[in-house]
Design a protein around this motif. Structure first.
Motif, short mmCIF file in Angstrom:
data_model
loop_
_atom_site.label_atom_id
_atom_site.label_comp_id
_atom_site.label_asym_id
_atom_site.label_seq_id
_atom_site.Cartn_x
_atom_site.Cartn_y
_atom_site.Cartn_z
N UNK A 276 -0.18 -82.62 8.53
CA UNK A 276 -1.16 -83.45 7.85
C UNK A 276 -1.85 -82.76 6.70
N UNK A 277 -2.02 -81.47 6.77
CA UNK A 277 -2.63 -80.72 5.67
C UNK A 277 -1.78 -80.80 4.41
N UNK A 278 -0.47 -80.95 4.62
CA UNK A 278 0.47 -80.97 3.50
C UNK A 278 0.90 -82.38 3.12
N UNK A 279 0.93 -83.26 4.12
CA UNK A 279 1.39 -84.63 3.88
C UNK A 279 0.75 -85.53 4.95
N UNK A 280 -0.43 -86.02 4.67
CA UNK A 280 -1.16 -86.80 5.67
C UNK A 280 -0.43 -88.10 5.99
N UNK A 281 0.25 -88.66 5.02
CA UNK A 281 0.98 -89.91 5.26
C UNK A 281 2.05 -89.73 6.34
N UNK A 282 2.77 -88.61 6.27
CA UNK A 282 3.80 -88.35 7.28
C UNK A 282 3.18 -88.18 8.66
N UNK A 283 2.08 -87.45 8.73
CA UNK A 283 1.41 -87.29 10.03
C UNK A 283 0.94 -88.65 10.55
N UNK A 284 0.37 -89.45 9.68
CA UNK A 284 -0.15 -90.74 10.14
C UNK A 284 0.96 -91.70 10.56
N UNK A 285 2.11 -91.61 9.94
CA UNK A 285 3.23 -92.43 10.40
C UNK A 285 3.58 -92.09 11.85
N UNK A 286 3.55 -90.82 12.16
CA UNK A 286 3.80 -90.38 13.54
C UNK A 286 2.69 -90.87 14.46
N UNK A 287 1.45 -90.72 14.04
CA UNK A 287 0.33 -91.09 14.89
C UNK A 287 0.27 -92.60 15.14
N UNK A 288 0.56 -93.38 14.12
CA UNK A 288 0.50 -94.83 14.30
C UNK A 288 1.53 -95.30 15.32
N UNK A 289 2.62 -94.58 15.41
CA UNK A 289 3.66 -94.96 16.36
C UNK A 289 3.39 -94.42 17.75
N UNK A 290 2.77 -93.24 17.84
CA UNK A 290 2.70 -92.54 19.13
C UNK A 290 1.29 -92.27 19.66
N UNK A 291 0.26 -92.59 18.91
CA UNK A 291 -1.10 -92.23 19.33
C UNK A 291 -1.42 -92.75 20.72
#
Length: 235
Positions: free
Chosen positions: A191-206
C-alpha cells in the motif's frame, strides 16, 4: 584458539541475565508459546551486529555451528553474518548461501530470526522460478511459512506484488497470529507503493481476513477509511 571458539567465548562473556530474562518473556518462550524452550544469553542486537562485522570471514561451516546453537543470539548472529555475506557474494556463492539457508530452516525458529534473514530467499528467487517460495508457504512449519511471507518484501521493494498477494491469499485461513501479522505487514508495504493494488485485495478479502492481518494492513490508512474496512469485518 579458532576464530569460532574465540567468538563464542566473547558471546558468553557478554551474557546478561537480566536482558536474557526480558528476552525470554518478550519472545514467548514459556510452555505452549510459539518459541517454547528458546534460550537467551542476553545480548542486544547492536552488539551482535558489531561482532558480525568483526568475524565476517568465518566460513559456512562455522556459521552452521552457530546456527545450531541452543542460544538464540548465536543463531541470530549466524543469520546476520549470512545475510552480510550474501550481499557481497558472487552468483555462485549466493547460490551456496541460498542452499545453506534452505537446508537449515529448522534453526530459523523465531520471528526476529526470520525477519532478519528471509530477504536471502527473495533475492535469490528474484529472476528465477519462485516455486520454492510456495513450498515454504505450504509448510507445516510456522517459521517456514513466515519466511515465505517476509521473503516477498524483496519483490515488493521492486514493485512486484503478485507473489505477496498470492501467498497472502494462501494464508487467509492460517491459524497462527504471527502469520497474520506478517501478511498484514507485507500488504501495508504494498500500500505504501501502490494503495490501489492493496485496496483491490482488501475489497475482495477484508471480510474473510483474520482481524490482525486486516488491522496491520490498514495502519497507514486515514482513520475514516481504516474504520470503514474494520467495520466490514463485523458485518
Amino acid at each position: 584458539m579458532t576464530a569460532l571458539h574465540k567468538l563464542k567465548q566473547q558471546l558468553y562473556a557478554l551474557a546478561d541475565a537480566g536482558t536474557a530474562a526480558h528476552s525470554q518473556r518478550f519472545f514467548k518462550t514459556a510452555n505452549n508459546q510459539y518459541a517454547e524452550g528458546d534460550v537467551f544469553l542476553g545480548i542486544r542486537v547492536p552488539v551482535l551486529r558489531k561482532l558480525a562485522h568483526q568475524y565476517q570471514s568465518l566460513p559456512l561451516k562455522s556459521l552452521q555451528s552457530l546456527l545450531k546453537s541452543e542460544f538464540h543470539e548465536q543463531r541470530l548472529l549466524a543469520l546476520i553474518m549470512l545475510l552480510n555475506l550474501y550481499k557481497t557474494a558472487d552468483r555462485k556463492t549466493c547460490g551456496q548461501i541460498y542452499d545453506f539457508y534452505i537446508s537449515n530452516t529448522q534453526y530459523i525458529n523465531n520471528w526476529d530470526l526470520v525477519d532478519t534473514s528471509a530477504s536471502i530467499i527473495g533475492s535469490q528467487l528474484e529472476n528465477t522460478d519462485r516455486q520454492p517460495l510456495y513450498k515454504l508457504a505450504l509448510s507445516e512449519s510456522l517459521w517456514e511459512r513466515r519466511i515465505a511471507v517476509v521473503a516477498t518484501f524483496h519483490f515488493i521493494k521492486n514493485n512486484d506484488f503478485a507473489d505477496c498477494l498470492n501467498i497472502c491469499r494462501l494464508m487467509l485461513n492460517d491459524k497462527e497470529h504471527l502469520i497474520h501479522k506478517a501478511c498484514g505487514w507485507m500488504l501495508r508495504e504494498i500500500g505504501k507503493r501502490d494503495q490501489q493494488t492493496e485496496e483491490q485485495f482488501l475489497k475482495k478479502h477484508a471480510s474473510s481476513m483474520p482481524r490482525t492481518m486486516l488491522r496491520y494492513s490498514l495502519e497507514k490508512f486515514p482513520s475514516a477509511k481504516r474504520n470503514a474496512y474494520m467495520a466490514i469485518k463485523h458485518r
